[in-house]
Design a protein around this motif. Sequence first.
Motif, PDB file in Angstrom:
ATOM      1  N   GLU A  29      -2.557  13.483  53.569  1.00  0.00           N
ATOM      2  CA  GLU A  29      -1.645  14.472  53.011  1.00  0.00           C
ATOM      3  C   GLU A  29      -1.035  13.970  51.707  1.00  0.00           C
ATOM      4  N   LEU A  30      -0.667  14.909  50.861  1.00  0.00           N
ATOM      5  CA  LEU A  30      -0.032  14.599  49.590  1.00  0.00           C
ATOM      6  C   LEU A  30       1.201  15.476  49.484  1.00  0.00           C
ATOM      7  N   ASP A  31       2.349  14.867  49.349  1.00  0.00           N
ATOM      8  CA  ASP A  31       3.559  15.688  49.273  1.00  0.00           C
ATOM      9  C   ASP A  31       3.610  16.413  47.935  1.00  0.00           C
ATOM     10  N   ILE A  32       4.318  17.497  47.910  1.00  0.00           N
ATOM     11  CA  ILE A  32       4.349  18.394  46.742  1.00  0.00           C
ATOM     12  C   ILE A  32       4.906  17.701  45.500  1.00  0.00           C
ATOM     13  N   ASP A  33       5.881  16.805  45.660  1.00  0.00           N
ATOM     14  CA  ASP A  33       6.458  16.112  44.505  1.00  0.00           C
ATOM     15  C   ASP A  33       5.425  15.205  43.829  1.00  0.00           C
ATOM     16  N   SER A  34       4.624  14.521  44.649  1.00  0.00           N
ATOM     17  CA  SER A  34       3.576  13.655  44.090  1.00  0.00           C
ATOM     18  C   SER A  34       2.528  14.497  43.366  1.00  0.00           C
ATOM     19  N   TYR A  35       2.164  15.629  43.980  1.00  0.00           N
ATOM     20  CA  TYR A  35       1.180  16.516  43.359  1.00  0.00           C
ATOM     21  C   TYR A  35       1.683  17.017  42.009  1.00  0.00           C
ATOM     22  N   GLU A  36       2.916  17.492  41.973  1.00  0.00           N
ATOM     23  CA  GLU A  36       3.487  18.018  40.732  1.00  0.00           C
ATOM     24  C   GLU A  36       3.612  16.926  39.671  1.00  0.00           C
ATOM     25  N   ALA A  37       3.964  15.709  40.063  1.00  0.00           N
ATOM     26  CA  ALA A  37       4.080  14.602  39.111  1.00  0.00           C
ATOM     27  C   ALA A  37       2.715  14.271  38.520  1.00  0.00           C
ATOM     28  N   ASP A  38       1.690  14.248  39.373  1.00  0.00           N
ATOM     29  CA  ASP A  38       0.329  13.979  38.916  1.00  0.00           C
ATOM     30  C   ASP A  38      -0.149  15.092  37.991  1.00  0.00           C
ATOM     31  N   ARG A  39       0.162  16.323  38.354  1.00  0.00           N
ATOM     32  CA  ARG A  39      -0.244  17.485  37.556  1.00  0.00           C
ATOM     33  C   ARG A  39       0.457  17.458  36.199  1.00  0.00           C
ATOM     34  N   ALA A  40       1.741  17.074  36.180  1.00  0.00           N
ATOM     35  CA  ALA A  40       2.507  17.032  34.939  1.00  0.00           C
ATOM     36  C   ALA A  40       1.894  16.030  33.961  1.00  0.00           C
ATOM     37  N   CYS A  41       1.339  14.940  34.491  1.00  0.00           N
ATOM     38  CA  CYS A  41       0.708  13.935  33.625  1.00  0.00           C
ATOM     39  C   CYS A  41      -0.539  14.492  32.963  1.00  0.00           C
ATOM     40  N   ARG A  42      -1.202  15.418  33.626  1.00  0.00           N
ATOM     41  CA  ARG A  42      -2.454  15.958  33.096  1.00  0.00           C
ATOM     42  C   ARG A  42      -2.251  17.215  32.258  1.00  0.00           C
ATOM     43  N   CYS A  43      -1.028  17.730  32.220  1.00  0.00           N
ATOM     44  CA  CYS A  43      -0.771  18.982  31.506  1.00  0.00           C
ATOM     45  C   CYS A  43      -0.096  18.714  30.171  1.00  0.00           C
ATOM     46  N   ASP A  44      -0.385  19.598  29.228  1.00  0.00           N
ATOM     47  CA  ASP A  44       0.253  19.536  27.923  1.00  0.00           C
ATOM     48  C   ASP A  44       1.655  20.132  28.069  1.00  0.00           C
ATOM     49  N   PRO A  45       2.710  19.345  27.828  1.00  0.00           N
ATOM     50  CA  PRO A  45       4.070  19.851  28.044  1.00  0.00           C
ATOM     51  C   PRO A  45       4.431  21.024  27.136  1.00  0.00           C
ATOM     52  N   ASP A  46       3.785  21.119  25.967  1.00  0.00           N
ATOM     53  CA  ASP A  46       4.105  22.215  25.047  1.00  0.00           C
ATOM     54  C   ASP A  46       3.527  23.550  25.526  1.00  0.00           C
ATOM     55  N   SER A  47       2.270  23.533  25.974  1.00  0.00           N
ATOM     56  CA  SER A  47       1.638  24.793  26.362  1.00  0.00           C
ATOM     57  C   SER A  47       1.679  25.027  27.867  1.00  0.00           C
ATOM     58  N   ARG A  48       2.028  23.997  28.651  1.00  0.00           N
ATOM     59  CA  ARG A  48       2.057  24.061  30.111  1.00  0.00           C
ATOM     60  C   ARG A  48       0.674  24.348  30.695  1.00  0.00           C
ATOM     61  N   GLU A  49      -0.368  24.088  29.925  1.00  0.00           N
ATOM     62  CA  GLU A  49      -1.733  24.242  30.415  1.00  0.00           C
ATOM     63  C   GLU A  49      -2.297  22.873  30.746  1.00  0.00           C
ATOM     64  N   CYS A  50      -3.110  22.835  31.780  1.00  0.00           N
ATOM     65  CA  CYS A  50      -3.757  21.580  32.137  1.00  0.00           C
ATOM     66  C   CYS A  50      -4.890  21.295  31.160  1.00  0.00           C
ATOM     67  N   ARG A  51      -5.070  20.046  30.891  1.00  0.00           N
ATOM     68  CA  ARG A  51      -6.134  19.623  29.982  1.00  0.00           C
ATOM     69  C   ARG A  51      -7.490  19.946  30.596  1.00  0.00           C
ATOM     70  N   ARG A  52      -8.375  20.454  29.784  1.00  0.00           N
ATOM     71  CA  ARG A  52      -9.729  20.755  30.253  1.00  0.00           C
ATOM     72  C   ARG A  52     -10.596  19.515  30.128  1.00  0.00           C
ATOM     73  N   LEU A  53     -11.541  19.400  31.033  1.00  0.00           N
ATOM     74  CA  LEU A  53     -12.479  18.280  30.973  1.00  0.00           C
ATOM     75  C   LEU A  53     -13.458  18.500  29.826  1.00  0.00           C
ATOM     76  N   THR A  54     -13.810  17.425  29.155  1.00  0.00           N
ATOM     77  CA  THR A  54     -14.817  17.521  28.101  1.00  0.00           C
ATOM     78  C   THR A  54     -16.195  17.646  28.749  1.00  0.00           C
ATOM     79  N   PRO A  55     -17.192  18.112  27.994  1.00  0.00           N
ATOM     80  CA  PRO A  55     -18.552  18.177  28.549  1.00  0.00           C
ATOM     81  C   PRO A  55     -19.018  16.824  29.084  1.00  0.00           C
TER      82      PRO A  55
END
Length: 148
Positions: A29-55
């Motif tokens: 299991e993964l608690d919601i706070d850990s998930y959100e923290a991990d997601r925040a690291c991968r998202c652009d804080p300005d656009s609130r969009e997650c970074r897309r993977l490169t080809p």
Amino acid sequence: EYSREVGDNPSVTCGPPLSIGWKYNKRGELDIDSYEADRACRCDPDSRECRRLTPRERERLLKEIAGETDRRILTAQVQAQMDQKQRWDTLDQIGGMKNAKTVSPRERILVMKESINDACRRKSTAKEQRLLWEKAQEASKGKPLPAP
């Protein structure tokens, strides 16, 4: 965590499409706070969009994690490009984006509802055959016809 596999989505701009599969590994299991923290690291804080993977990153995931072959990855890339070309050809045939009709979710529901109602109103094949048989007997003016 669901498995990753070669996808079939033609909206990738380049590289292989990536999809999740039906198989999954239970990783705890993964608690919601850990998930959100991990997601925040991968998202652009300005656009609130997650970074897309490169080809290249998608290809690496498919090879190293999913165990896909180069041939299967290349085939998916070619298929995605062919599907994109077909989309553009279709747009050209209908006269461009201005003539493309977008169907709203409400319209889709209405069409599905109408299809279901039509299917419910249809007669079964056996019922249709019986009615046709009765009409044929009436048309023969009371002369009994041999049974089919």
